[in-house]
Design an enzyme around this catalytic site. Structure first.
Site, PDB file in Angstrom:
ATOM      1  N   ASN A 407      -3.336  31.855  37.710  1.00  2.76           N
ATOM      2  CA  ASN A 407      -2.479  30.923  36.998  1.00  2.76           C
ATOM      3  C   ASN A 407      -3.287  29.701  36.558  1.00  2.76           C
ATOM      4  O   ASN A 407      -3.748  28.912  37.395  1.00  2.76           O
ATOM      5  CB  ASN A 407      -1.323  30.449  37.886  1.00  2.76           C
ATOM      6  CG  ASN A 407      -0.478  29.381  37.194  1.00  2.76           C
ATOM      7  OD1 ASN A 407       0.292  29.681  36.295  1.00  2.76           O
ATOM      8  ND2 ASN A 407      -0.648  28.120  37.587  1.00  2.76           N
ATOM      9  N   GLU A 408      -3.502  29.575  35.248  1.00  5.56           N
ATOM     10  CA  GLU A 408      -4.013  28.385  34.566  1.00  5.56           C
ATOM     11  C   GLU A 408      -5.469  28.032  34.855  1.00  5.56           C
ATOM     12  O   GLU A 408      -5.947  26.975  34.417  1.00  5.56           O
ATOM     13  CB  GLU A 408      -3.114  27.163  34.851  1.00  5.56           C
ATOM     14  CG  GLU A 408      -1.703  27.338  34.333  1.00  5.56           C
ATOM     15  CD  GLU A 408      -0.835  26.103  34.387  1.00  5.56           C
ATOM     16  OE1 GLU A 408       0.201  26.082  33.689  1.00  5.56           O
ATOM     17  OE2 GLU A 408      -1.191  25.169  35.133  1.00  5.56           O
ATOM     18  N   ASN A 409      -6.212  28.903  35.535  1.00  5.76           N
ATOM     19  CA  ASN A 409      -7.593  28.533  35.856  1.00  5.76           C
ATOM     20  C   ASN A 409      -8.546  28.687  34.679  1.00  5.76           C
ATOM     21  O   ASN A 409      -9.487  27.898  34.527  1.00  5.76           O
ATOM     22  CB  ASN A 409      -8.087  29.352  37.051  1.00  5.76           C
ATOM     23  CG  ASN A 409      -7.327  29.012  38.313  1.00  5.76           C
ATOM     24  OD1 ASN A 409      -6.652  27.990  38.384  1.00  5.76           O
ATOM     25  ND2 ASN A 409      -7.420  29.866  39.315  1.00  5.76           N
TER      26      ASN A 409
END
Length: 791
Positions: A407-409
């Site tokens: 998630n979102e890295n």
């Protein structure tokens, strides 16, 4: 035959030179809470009084005596949170450092005092950080340095309650000769033929011949010998019924029973339910960019999704019934996809069983979120081990549709200022673009994998490019009015949302004795988002006069604004199917009582958003929108049949005067969107006019200006209450905009069967209320709220 002995009784939590009764599965916080050592951290500002718990070592002890009459006895922990040392009378059995894995120890012939000693997660994280170096993250807590539920360290909706404990069940397994170590079922379907190929790993006490595996599924049987420590057995099942997501068909499940035999003597067995279906992810380039469309059994879907976070900060408290109830309400709201977010967990079998039964597709994140994660040891080996175990554990479930790397890295690396401080150090890219896709391809080849969310599919584009792959829309909540949702058409919106406080009764329970105000001490403590109240205010002011000093109006209007914001996005994006192929609202649920983006609050009460989702995610939806060519009506039809009928348009004034009307034909094909131009003479002019569109019991409204500019009449309505099966009927004398019965103000146990509703003069609505033991008209009227003229 392998025998299992549950081993959850008789554990003691060491504390202050003595012991406290320990619940296993459980955690230190829940044991201390049960013993009265700490106050309920969910109430008031008690969270701060429990902060010390996560910063010290803890030990669980019990007696072990395991005579069995078998050749081997294993002590099996399904989950240890997180850095632990396991000893038996001082003899080291092993060490662990991963919450997301199970562990097995040979205790054959051993007995004595068993101890599980947990280091502080902070201490363990600091040791890894000191060894591997600093890595940037969205939050200050050190969650990226160990394999633990990241949101245990707090989030912008969650408390910082850093847990430790035996969080999943413990058992003793007694066996002889051999046991089933792992079963990997690859399930495929070609038309009406279902195929199950089971790859079986066997643990043996000694080498020898005579081992075999037998499988039965759908009335078909097959058998294969064990060669060394493995076997492959394949079964073809004719005339299978396909498993479908809810809204597209039924969810037939088939029992698979596999047995391990030694010369026809049963040694062990493995049972699971499977479903026959195909799932693909269409990522082909087209004239709009790069698609991201789920395809199940050949049917292309607009995914009606919600994001799922751990349902409790202390996940051992989430029962099978609680999973079923929460997910059942997701299905009731029209949801067909649940994304298990990467700052949480691989959930328990109970979660995925419920999704299988309810027809909820599962998008499963690997547990990485909002941080740069080191790729060196000791983390790399743990990541690979947990991924291999959980891919195999979850792959029998037909609901599982997609693996997602993080998630979102990937977005964070590009946009959040990570690259320079990293200075070339590892940050997780090797996991998301290398290790994890290789594991999924090897172990679960029938399911798609995507490297992250958001992810455009290539470093040649921005990771959060709305025209390519998945997109997270957070500029709107953070910096812009929700009308900006309509400014673009992403290919798939995997996160977006708007905050609102929880239900009134939830606040009253969580903040006992506090005089509630938007900025009262307890309210501020239960608002974890950066400048959350400021964003609520800035999001409200373009639409309504801000109700300074009036908590009840603030509470109502912020909940209305949440529902309106999410509606603005979903209506726009659904109306652009098939360019946009899904919306995943942030978020379905909460893990404690808090002001957040959730549709269901931490006490399990629905916000108006949940009721709004029932409208927004229904198979058929009407929406009025302004496009370049003018005002249009979009009829969204996700049903399997064409939608043909009449569309009634009415141009009205807020005082109830009919200015103009028209009856137009409506024709939307199956799984399609029809767009109808609103005739120029029916387009509202000025703040006192609006448009009403009705078709087949559905309605859409269009007001050309924000509420604060509309000269609403003072709302007038009559209220009646029918006892027995309690109903509240409201009859409007004037225009009544966004009427809401806050049932929990009638009784904390009460629940209304509908949320926001707008009534034209003369219209009425009947609201069913459950859990209200003393129905009363005056109380009902006091619990009704609606939009009022600007003051």
């Amino acid at each position: 035959m392998l025998e299992v002995t549950p081993f959850g009784e008789g554990w003691v939590l060491e504390y202050e030179g003595g012991g406290l009764p320990a619940a296993v599965p459980g955690c230190v916080h829940t044991d201390l809470l049960a013993a009265g050592v700490i106050p309920d951290p969910f109430l008031g500002r008690n969270e701060t009084e429990a902060a010390w718990v996560g910063r010290r070592e803890w030990a669980y002890t019990t007696g072990l005596s395991a005579p069995s009459g078998h050749e081997r006895t294993d002590l099996v922990f399904d989950g240890l949170d997180t850095a632990a040392e396991i000893t038996l009378d001082g003899r080291l059995l092993g060490r662990t450092r991963n919450m997301h894995r199970s562990y097995r120890f040979d205790v054959t012939g051993l007995e004595g005092r068993l101890a599980v000693r947990f280091a502080s997660a902070y201490t363990e994280a600091a040791a890894v950080r000191d060894r591997l170096g600093e890595r940037p993250a969205a939050y200050a807590e050190p969650y990226q340095y160990l394999r633990k539920m990241a949101c245990s360290f707090g989030w912008d909706w969650g408390p910082t309650l850093v847990t430790a404990g035996i969080w999943r069940p413990v058992r003793l397994e007694h066996w002889s000769t051999a046991r089933i170590a792992r079963v990997r079922p690859v399930v495929t379907a070609r038309q009406s033929l279902g195929v199950v190929e089971l790859r079986v790993d066997v643990e043996r006490i000694r080498a020898g011949a005579g081992l075999a595996v037998a499988v039965r599924v759908g009335g078909q049987e097959a058998r294969a010998p064990v060669e060394g420590t493995g076997a492959v057995v394949r079964v073809e099942v004719p005339d299978v019924r396909l498993w479908w997501p809810r809204g597209y068909g039924e969810q037939p499940l088939y029992e698979v029973e596999l047995t391990l035999l030694h010369e026809d003597r049963v040694l062990d067995s493995w049972r699971r339910r499977i479903g026959f279906r195909t799932v693909e992810l269409d990522r082909r380039p087209d004239e709009h960019g790069t698609a991201f469309t789920l395809v199940v059994n050949g049917e292309r879907l607009f995914a009606r999704g919600v994001n799922w976070i751990p349902d409790d900060v202390f996940p051992s408290r989430v029962t099978r019934d609680r999973y079923r109830e929460r997910l059942g309400r997701a299905a009731e709201a029209g949801v067909d996809l649940v994304r298990v977010w990467g700052g949480g967990l691989y959930e328990s079998e109970d979660f995925y069983d419920a999704c299988d039964e309810l027809g909820l597709l599962v998008w499963q994140d690997f547990p990485f979120a909002c941080a740069a994660y080191p790729e060196e040891q000791p983390l790399r080996g743990e990541v690979e081990a947990e991924a291999r175990e959980n891919v195999v554990r979850l792959m029998p479930h037909p609901s599982l549709a997609l693996w997602n790397g993080n998630n979102e890295n990937l977005w964070g690396f590009r946009d959040w200022g990570w690259e320079e401080p990293l200075g070339g150090e590892s940050w997780g890219e090797g996991y998301y673009l290398g290790l994890l896709p290789r594991i999924v391809a090897e172990l679960d080849p029938a399911r798609p994998y995507t490297a992250g969310s958001p992810w455009s599919g290539s470093w040649e584009r921005h990771p959060n490019d709305p025209a390519h792959g998945t997109h997270h829309s957070w500029e709107v909540w953070n910096r812009a009015d929700y009308a900006e949702y309509r400014s673009e058409v992403p290919r798939f919106v995997a996160e977006f949302g708007w905050q609102a406080p929880p239900a009134y009764a939830t606040l009253r329970r969580a903040l006992p004795g506090e005089e509630l105000a938007a900025d009262s001490p307890g309210m501020l403590h239960h608002q974890k988002a950066d400048d959350g109240n400021g964003k609520l205010r800035r999001g409200l002011e373009p639409h309504f006069a801000f109700p300074d000093g009036d908590f009840d109006r603030w509470h109502y209007l912020t909940q209305v604004n949440q529902a309106r914001a999410v509606a603005a996005g979903i209506e726009h994006w659904r109306a652009h199917w098939p360019v946009c192929a899904g919306t995943v609202v942030w978020q379905l649920n909460d893990c404690w009582p808090v002001t957040s983006w959730a549709a269901i609050d931490g006490d399990g009460r629905e916000k108006p958003l949940w009721h709004e989702l029932r409208r927004l995610y229904a198979d058929r939806l009407l929406t009025l929108q302004v496009r370049e060519r003018g005002l249009v009506l979009a009829a969204v039809n996700q049903a399997a049949r064409a939608w043909n009928g009449d569309l009634a348009l009415r141009r009205m004034t807020v005082d109830g005067v009919l200015v103009g009307r028209a009856l137009l034909p409506l024709a939307a094909g199956a799984r399609a969107v029809a767009v109808v131009d609103v005739p120029r003479g029916l387009r509202p002019e000025g703040p006192a006019e609006f448009l009403v569109a009705d078709a087949d019991g559905l309605r859409a409204l269009y007001f050309p200006v924000p509420d604060r500019e509309i000269p609403y009449p003072k709302p007038e309505f009559e209220v009646t209450v029918a006892p027995g099966a309690v109903t509240v009927t409201v009859t409007a004398r004037t225009l009544v905009r966004d009427l809401l019965l806050q049932a929990d103000r009638l009784d904390p146990a009460a629940r209304a069967d509908r949320g926001l509703v707008t009534l034209l003069p003369g219209e009425r609505v009947t609201i069913g209320v459950s859990g209200w033991e003393t129905p009363d008209v005056a109380a009902a009227r006091a619990a009704l709220y609606c939009v009022e003229p600007a003051r």
